[in-house]
Design a protein around this motif. Structure first.
Motif, PDB file in Angstrom:
ATOM      1  N   VAL A   1     -16.806  29.891  52.844  1.00  0.00           N
ATOM      2  CA  VAL A   1     -15.573  29.480  52.170  1.00  0.00           C
ATOM      3  C   VAL A   1     -14.525  29.266  53.258  1.00  0.00           C
ATOM      4  O   VAL A   1     -14.248  30.195  54.039  1.00  0.00           O
ATOM      5  CB  VAL A   1     -15.082  30.572  51.190  1.00  0.00           C
ATOM      6  CG1 VAL A   1     -13.704  30.228  50.643  1.00  0.00           C
ATOM      7  CG2 VAL A   1     -16.076  30.766  50.047  1.00  0.00           C
ATOM      8  N   ASP A   2     -13.986  28.077  53.323  1.00  0.00           N
ATOM      9  CA  ASP A   2     -13.002  27.725  54.353  1.00  0.00           C
ATOM     10  C   ASP A   2     -13.452  28.185  55.743  1.00  0.00           C
ATOM     11  O   ASP A   2     -12.674  28.795  56.497  1.00  0.00           O
ATOM     12  CB  ASP A   2     -11.632  28.329  54.003  1.00  0.00           C
ATOM     13  CG  ASP A   2     -11.039  27.654  52.775  1.00  0.00           C
ATOM     14  OD1 ASP A   2     -11.344  26.470  52.541  1.00  0.00           O
ATOM     15  OD2 ASP A   2     -10.291  28.322  52.029  1.00  0.00           O
ATOM     16  N   GLY A   3     -14.719  27.957  56.046  1.00  0.00           N
ATOM     17  CA  GLY A   3     -15.232  28.265  57.378  1.00  0.00           C
ATOM     18  C   GLY A   3     -15.721  29.689  57.575  1.00  0.00           C
ATOM     19  O   GLY A   3     -16.318  30.006  58.605  1.00  0.00           O
ATOM     20  N   LYS A   4     -15.462  30.592  56.614  1.00  0.00           N
ATOM     21  CA  LYS A   4     -15.918  31.990  56.780  1.00  0.00           C
ATOM     22  C   LYS A   4     -17.188  32.216  55.965  1.00  0.00           C
ATOM     23  O   LYS A   4     -17.227  31.898  54.776  1.00  0.00           O
ATOM     24  CB  LYS A   4     -14.806  32.944  56.293  1.00  0.00           C
ATOM     25  CG  LYS A   4     -15.250  34.410  56.274  1.00  0.00           C
ATOM     26  CD  LYS A   4     -14.178  35.301  55.626  1.00  0.00           C
ATOM     27  CE  LYS A   4     -14.695  36.630  55.116  1.00  0.00           C
ATOM     28  NZ  LYS A   4     -15.441  37.466  56.018  1.00  0.00           N
ATOM     29  N   GLU A   5     -18.203  32.791  56.610  1.00  0.00           N
ATOM     30  CA  GLU A   5     -19.430  33.052  55.849  1.00  0.00           C
ATOM     31  C   GLU A   5     -19.219  34.251  54.918  1.00  0.00           C
ATOM     32  O   GLU A   5     -18.761  35.313  55.322  1.00  0.00           O
ATOM     33  CB  GLU A   5     -20.624  33.331  56.766  1.00  0.00           C
ATOM     34  CG  GLU A   5     -21.850  33.616  55.907  1.00  0.00           C
ATOM     35  CD  GLU A   5     -23.179  33.492  56.623  1.00  0.00           C
ATOM     36  OE1 GLU A   5     -23.204  33.468  57.859  1.00  0.00           O
ATOM     37  OE2 GLU A   5     -24.195  33.414  55.895  1.00  0.00           O
ATOM     38  N   VAL A   6     -19.575  34.053  53.640  1.00  0.00           N
ATOM     39  CA  VAL A   6     -19.342  35.095  52.632  1.00  0.00           C
ATOM     40  C   VAL A   6     -20.655  35.552  51.975  1.00  0.00           C
ATOM     41  O   VAL A   6     -20.635  36.379  51.066  1.00  0.00           O
ATOM     42  CB  VAL A   6     -18.353  34.606  51.540  1.00  0.00           C
ATOM     43  CG1 VAL A   6     -16.998  34.298  52.152  1.00  0.00           C
ATOM     44  CG2 VAL A   6     -18.884  33.374  50.808  1.00  0.00           C
ATOM     45  N   THR A   7     -21.770  35.032  52.467  1.00  0.00           N
ATOM     46  CA  THR A   7     -23.085  35.300  51.850  1.00  0.00           C
ATOM     47  C   THR A   7     -23.295  36.782  51.510  1.00  0.00           C
ATOM     48  O   THR A   7     -23.708  37.117  50.398  1.00  0.00           O
ATOM     49  CB  THR A   7     -24.221  34.856  52.805  1.00  0.00           C
ATOM     50  OG1 THR A   7     -23.896  33.578  53.309  1.00  0.00           O
ATOM     51  CG2 THR A   7     -25.558  34.835  52.099  1.00  0.00           C
TER      52      THR A   7
END
Ligand code: DC
Length: 230
Positions: free
Chosen positions: A79-85
């Motif tokens: 999300v917006d470049g940040k991995e949130v997996t």
């Protein structure tokens, strides 16, 4: 014909593990669409947006940059470049995602992303409305299900709480509530497509259900797969 498979079903039906195994065996990519809905819920939680605040949710959906790719064991999401997996399966996100996936603008944006993913013409896509809404022309649709109590036990095994009777009963209640809301929402409810093959895996082993889908794929797409007959 290239293998493009839509797999739908309720929570705890084993869709994700099964779809991933089928995709790996066919050598095609896999997409867990639930992860995308969860990413929207994760973002709403981070930004303190109440899922009932429709205008806020619509704005969020329009503004965030969502990227996803296939990982070793799951769909990876940024999300917006940040991995949130790693943050998508928490209890907070699971609770927030149900009202969020009822919002039309959220579904519209995510359905568009999913269709774009499928436009190459092959892959296994898993969710609640894939065969009915996202890919109504998918040449193979499977609706995976199992008895509710079996699904609750499977989920509790995932969460490591199978010995906790109280937690199991709470989980069964939450699952039933999620089924009810997923099936009754007016926008893209969970239901089987009229041309879907229904597989009740209550009494099937994991390998049996994977093989059943592979057999259908072998037949439908005229494939040859070692050890799998149509
Ligand atoms: O499969 P899952 O539990 O990760 O899905 C998370 C939520 O997203 C669940 O409440 C159902 C919803 N969902 C949906 O409405 N449509 C999809 N195609 C996939 C998931």
């Amino acid at each position: 014909m290239l293998p493009l498979i839509a797999i739908d079903g309720p929570a705890g039906s084993g869709k994700s593990t099964t779809s991933r195994a089928v995709a790996a065996r066919l050598g095609v990519p896999y997409l867990d669409t639930g992860a995308l809905y969860r990413a929207i819920a994760w973002t709403a939680n981070q930004r303190g947006i109440d899922p009932r605040n429709r205008a806020g949710m619509v704005k969020l959906t329009e503004n965030i940059k969502l990227n996803f790719t296939e990982g070793e064991t799951e769909t990876r999401v940024w999300v917006d470049g940040k991995e949130v997996t790693g943050e998508l399966r928490t209890h907070t996100v699971t609770k927030m995602v149900t009202p969020i996936c009822e919002i039309h603008a959220v579904r519209e944006r995510l359905v568009e992303l999913q269709r774009r993913w499928a436009s190459r013409g092959f892959g296994v896509m898993e969710g609640r409305d894939i065969g009915t809404v996202v890919l109504p022309l998918a040449p193979l649709k499977v609706f995976l299900t199992a008895r509710p109590e079996v699904r609750a036990v499977r989920r509790s095994l995932d969460l490591g709480i199978v010995d906790d009777k109280e937690a199991l009963s709470r989980l069964a209640g939450e699952l039933a509530e999620r089924d009810r809301r997923d099936s009754q929402r007016s926008n893209s409810p969970l239901r089987q497509a009229s041309d879907a093959v229904v597989i009740d895996n209550t009494d099937l082993s994991f390998n049996q259900q994977v093989n059943r889908i592979l057999s259908l794929a072998v037949e439908r797409f005229s494939l040859k797969l070692y050890g799998v007959n149509s």
